[in-house]
Scaffold this active site. Structure first.
Site: not given
Ligand SMILES: [Zn+2]
Length: 343
Positions: A186, A220
């Site tokens: 991620d 993010e």
């Molecule tokens: Zn992510």
């Protein structure tokens, strides 16, 4: 044919995983991403905020934006303790329970990298009677530096100061069975996937009928990755981010996940429908799921005020925000959906 591109995506992911990029400390990773797009024959630019923006499609028309993020979880030095050990604070959603015993690299402002380990305070089980009862947090754990450090002055003499970035070892491995194991899949796996997709477009001279912008975002993990740098012609934005895998969800590491709803509410009904159609057309092994605790870059784009339709896809990733696992098949299935969707 997409198998070779899945392998390329995995190779690039491993290269990127080797560049530490906790959120707020992403310049080296962004420069690497820009170099990769340049090597593929594209013309990326680095935004003021530090992300990478590149158009791999047509010059004009109804634009599509694909967003993936290069920033990861990590930590920051919050205090140099009297004994020279470091109290750290999380960057993004890093959890002490998961980070405990991981090797770390502390980046000093004068460019040094000091190794250490995040350990429970008083970590020897033969000494600490409360070992198993102590709740792990960033107040009950500390970074133990692998240097001769016994005091605050010793740590400062190494160049360490409050505000220094602490990066956790990703421990990246590709198994012979095709599983990809690492922290920070991620969302570095998705950056690898978008690089592979861009290579596929270039290698096969795919004529995309619309502008297809890729924004490799930063910040993010703290919620504002996709909030800026949206090109003027964009009508649709899709986050390519990790697909959730866990109890109650259908996705596995070998599938591509299409997210119908997350903590930010439903994704565009039309975009989700078109992503499912693309998955079916391309024969992708996919799952449509609802993510209970999740937010994405495209939601940041919407909250910033952009008038767009939004969607989210990604290869299935288990043990998210921990020692994550995905699979080459999940990567290939994600590439299939991109191939089928982006025209
Ligand atoms: Zn992510």
């Amino acid at each position: 044919m997409l198998k070779e591109y899945a392998r390329f995506a995995s190779d690039k992911t491993f290269e990127l995983l080797a560049i530490d990029s906790p959120t707020g400390f992403t310049n080296a990773a962004a420069e690497w991403v820009a170099e990769q797009f340049t090597a593929l024959g594209y013309l990326p630019t680095i935004t003021k905020k530090g992300g990478v923006v590149v158009n791999i499609g047509a010059d004009a028309g109804d634009g599509l934006l694909l967003e993936a993020h290069v920033d990861t979880l990590g930590a920051m030095v919050a205090e140099i303790k009297g004994n020279g050990r470091l109290r750290v604070t999380n960057l993004g959603g890093m959890r002490a329970e998961n980070a405990e015993t991981e090797n770390v690299r502390v980046y000093t402002r004068d460019g040094k990298i000091i190794e250490g380990t995040l350990q429970l305070c008083n970590a020897s089980v033969h000494v600490n009677g409360n070992y198993s009862d102590t709740k792990r947090s960033f107040d009950t754990t500390e970074v133990l530096l692998d240097e001769d450090v016994n005091s605050e002055d010793d740590a400062r003499a190494l160049g360490i100061e409050v505000g220094d970035v602490v990066a956790f070892d990703p421990r990246s491995r590709l198994t012979s069975s095709g599983y990809i194991k690492s922290r920070f899949l991620d969302d570095k796996l998705s950056v690898g996937i978008l690089l592979a997709y861009a290579k596929y477009v270039k290698d096969n001279a795919v004529q995309l009928s619309r502008p297809v912008w890729i924004h490799v975002t930063v910040y993010e993990e703290v919620g504002h990755g996709g909030s800026a740098s949206v090109p003027a012609d964009i009508t649709e934005a899709i986050s390519v981010d990790m697909g959730c895998v866990g109890d109650g969800l259908k996705c596995t590491e070998k599938k591509v996940s299409i997210c119908a709803k997350d903590s930010g509410g439903p994704y565009s009904y039309e975009v989700v429908g078109a992503l499912i159609d693309a998955a079916k057309r391309e024969g992708a092994d996919y799952a449509v799921d609802v993510y209970p605790f999740y937010g994405s870059d495209v939601e940041a784009t919407l909250r910033a005020g952009y008038d767009i339709r939004h969607g989210l896809i990604g290869a299935g990733v288990y043990a998210s925000h921990g020692y994550e696992r995905s699979h080459l098949d999940g990567v290939e299935n994600t590439l299939k959906v991109l191939k089928g969707y982006v025209k």
